[in-house]
Enzyme design. Structure first.
Site, PDB file in Angstrom:
ATOM      1  CE  LYS A  90      -4.926  -1.395   1.833  1.00  0.00           C
ATOM      2  NZ  LYS A  90      -5.620  -2.546   2.357  1.00  0.00           N
ATOM      3  CB  THR A 146      -0.852   0.124   1.377  1.00  0.00           C
ATOM      4  OG1 THR A 146      -1.637  -1.055   1.432  1.00  0.00           O
ATOM      5  CG2 THR A 146      -1.791   1.100   1.306  1.00  0.00           C
ATOM      6  CE  LYS A 194       1.501   2.168   4.385  1.00  0.00           C
ATOM      7  NZ  LYS A 194       2.092   1.040   3.708  1.00  0.00           N
TER       8      LYS A 194
HETATM    9  P1  NAD Z   1       6.089  -6.114   7.199  1.00  0.00           P
HETATM   10  O1  NAD Z   1       6.648  -5.044   7.855  1.00  0.00           O
HETATM   11  O2  NAD Z   1       5.521  -7.206   8.343  1.00  0.00           O
HETATM   12  O3  NAD Z   1       6.856  -6.849   6.025  1.00  0.00           O
HETATM   13  C1  NAD Z   1       7.656  -6.002   5.195  1.00  0.00           C
HETATM   14  C2  NAD Z   1       8.627  -6.669   4.774  1.00  0.00           C
HETATM   15  O4  NAD Z   1       9.628  -5.951   3.901  1.00  0.00           O
HETATM   16  C3  NAD Z   1       9.694  -7.068   6.108  1.00  0.00           C
HETATM   17  O5  NAD Z   1      10.021  -8.314   6.131  1.00  0.00           O
HETATM   18  C4  NAD Z   1      11.035  -6.219   5.622  1.00  0.00           C
HETATM   19  O6  NAD Z   1      12.329  -6.655   6.010  1.00  0.00           O
HETATM   20  C5  NAD Z   1      11.035  -5.959   4.028  1.00  0.00           C
HETATM   21  N1  NAD Z   1      11.594  -4.967   3.377  1.00  0.00           N
HETATM   22  C6  NAD Z   1      11.564  -3.492   4.020  1.00  0.00           C
HETATM   23  N2  NAD Z   1      12.392  -2.930   3.185  1.00  0.00           N
HETATM   24  C7  NAD Z   1      12.889  -3.642   2.092  1.00  0.00           C
HETATM   25  C8  NAD Z   1      13.909  -3.658   1.080  1.00  0.00           C
HETATM   26  N3  NAD Z   1      14.446  -2.397   0.835  1.00  0.00           N
HETATM   27  N4  NAD Z   1      14.318  -4.804   0.370  1.00  0.00           N
HETATM   28  C9  NAD Z   1      13.637  -5.919   0.768  1.00  0.00           C
HETATM   29  N5  NAD Z   1      12.807  -6.073   1.697  1.00  0.00           N
HETATM   30  C10 NAD Z   1      12.570  -5.119   2.406  1.00  0.00           C
HETATM   31  O7  NAD Z   1       4.681  -5.465   6.565  1.00  0.00           O
HETATM   32  P2  NAD Z   1       3.498  -6.309   6.067  1.00  0.00           P
HETATM   33  O8  NAD Z   1       2.677  -6.114   7.352  1.00  0.00           O
HETATM   34  O9  NAD Z   1       3.699  -7.596   5.474  1.00  0.00           O
HETATM   35  O10 NAD Z   1       2.797  -4.963   5.118  1.00  0.00           O
HETATM   36  C11 NAD Z   1       3.368  -4.965   3.866  1.00  0.00           C
HETATM   37  C12 NAD Z   1       2.438  -4.164   2.921  1.00  0.00           C
HETATM   38  O11 NAD Z   1       1.074  -4.365   2.951  1.00  0.00           O
HETATM   39  C13 NAD Z   1       2.443  -2.770   3.499  1.00  0.00           C
HETATM   40  O12 NAD Z   1       2.268  -1.611   2.507  1.00  0.00           O
HETATM   41  C14 NAD Z   1       1.112  -2.411   4.254  1.00  0.00           C
HETATM   42  O13 NAD Z   1       0.330  -1.280   4.304  1.00  0.00           O
HETATM   43  C15 NAD Z   1       0.132  -3.542   3.243  1.00  0.00           C
HETATM   44  N6  NAD Z   1      -0.813  -4.378   3.905  1.00  0.00           N
HETATM   45  C16 NAD Z   1      -0.747  -4.758   5.174  1.00  0.00           C
HETATM   46  C17 NAD Z   1      -1.735  -5.380   5.691  1.00  0.00           C
HETATM   47  C18 NAD Z   1      -1.707  -6.013   7.210  1.00  0.00           C
HETATM   48  O14 NAD Z   1      -2.675  -6.531   7.838  1.00  0.00           O
HETATM   49  N7  NAD Z   1      -0.445  -6.304   7.903  1.00  0.00           N
HETATM   50  C19 NAD Z   1      -3.058  -5.287   5.289  1.00  0.00           C
HETATM   51  C20 NAD Z   1      -3.092  -5.002   4.061  1.00  0.00           C
HETATM   52  C21 NAD Z   1      -2.043  -4.347   3.240  1.00  0.00           C
END
Ligand code: NAD
Length: 288
Positions: free
Chosen positions: A168, A93, A243
């Site tokens: 979204k 997102t 965010k």
């Molecule tokens: P998270 O922080 O658990 O996972 C993100 C991953 O990306 C981490 O493992 C981190 O180490 C990795 N990362 C960060 N920068 C990086 C880079 N430069 N290169 C490689 N890896 C990198 O976050 P999440 O909860 O999995 O959310 C991911 C996305 O999904 C976000 O944009 C969030 O807004 C969206 N989202 C999350 C949810 C939820 O319920 N958690 C629901 C819908 C959408």
């Protein structure tokens, strides 16, 4: 198209990648946090040394990263190794502007792209029941629909590039506002002396019903099991909702949209984050 590069194997990306690997796709994974692979090795997910190795060994690449800054950085690097036969899909997102920038950069070298943010949370990612909101070319989407069908239960083509991110932002602004309204309704019911289980029965089957009541009731011990029953831990963090609301506020300002609840909602979540409560599930907003 059997070799999928998956970048960002955190809370969401992990389940999505596992579901693809269970359906016989070869997954080439990369994450800055190499500990994520401890759990993933048993699912046959290959740990790539770097983005170069991942890009060179993948037909299609999915990113599931925290924010626009991370997506910009990762896509900029991928594009230095990518070939025109590849497809790039961003499921994070992020703000519409960054999404359009990275996709335009890819298209300059004839790489097809989609923005495909999701709804459904960690449970949806694990169970393969996410909803995808997709922006981009319909033909590109049709070519990769099998992947979306594995990771989710519904994929909606919202329009051209960036439309997935726009949809979204609208969805999450509405969800964040309804969560507050649900809390206020239960607060009033309590003060009127109502049995909150009875109130749940009424609200969840009457014209006021909504997802925030029916499946994610923010009142402890009322309705189906949700993060409120676990002291507001797990689920979707207040920090991530904050965010997303920040992205909505930017979009409201850019488009000069009339808005009241969205801006009020943002200020409530902003308060929670500023007072160190960003790690709680977002439904904790009813206690603010
Ligand atoms: P998270 O922080 O658990 O996972 C993100 C991953 O990306 C981490 O493992 C981190 O180490 C990795 N990362 C960060 N920068 C990086 C880079 N430069 N290169 C490689 N890896 C990198 O976050 P999440 O909860 O999995 O959310 C991911 C996305 O999904 C976000 O944009 C969030 O807004 C969206 N989202 C999350 C949810 C939820 O319920 N958690 C629901 C819908 C959408």
């Amino acid at each position: 198209m059997k070799n999928i590069g998956f970048i960002g194997l955190g809370n969401m990306g992990k389940g999505m990648a596992i579901n693809l690997s269970k359906n016989n796709y070869v997954i080439n994974g990369f994450d800055l946090n190499s500990e994520v692979f401890n759990e993933l090795k048993k699912y046959n997910i290959n740990q790539m040394k770097n983005l170069k190795e991942l890009t060179e060994n993948s037909d299609l690449i999915i990113t599931m990263l925290p924010d626009g800054k991370a997506v910009l950085k990762v896509w900029d690097e991928i594009l230095t190794y990518a070939k025109s036969s590849q497809i790039l899909i961003d499921c994070s997102t992020i703000d519409v502007k960054t999404s359009l920038t990275v996709q335009k950069n890819a298209q300059k070298i004839n790489i097809d792209t989609l923005d495909a943010p999701v709804s459904g949370g960690v449970i949806g990612a694990d169970e393969g029941t996410l909803t995808f909101m997709i922006g981009g070319n319909k033909e590109t989407l049709n070519n990769v629909i099998d992947l979306f069908d594995i990771m989710g239960k519904k994929s909606i083509h919202c329009g051209t590039y960036g439309a997935g991110q726009s949809a979204k932002i609208c969805n999450n602004m509405l969800l964040a506002s309804t969560m507050i309204a649900v809390g206020e309704s239960f607060e009033l019911g309590k003060n009127l002396g109502l049995d909150l289980h009875k109130l749940f029965e009424v609200l969840s089957t009457s014209s006021g019903s909504c997802w925030a009541i029916n499946t994610y009731c923010p009142v402890k011990g009322v309705g189906p099991k949700s993060p409120s029953d676990n002291n507001y831990s797990g689920g979707f963090s207040t920090a991530l909702m904050h965010k997303d609301l920040g992205l909505a506020v930017d979009a409201i300002n850019q488009t000069k949209s009339k808005n009241y609840f969205g801006l009020k909602t943002f200020s409530k979540y902003d308060n929670l984050v500023k007072t160190g409560k960003g790690h709680f599930d977002f439904s904790n907003v009813i206690n603010e």
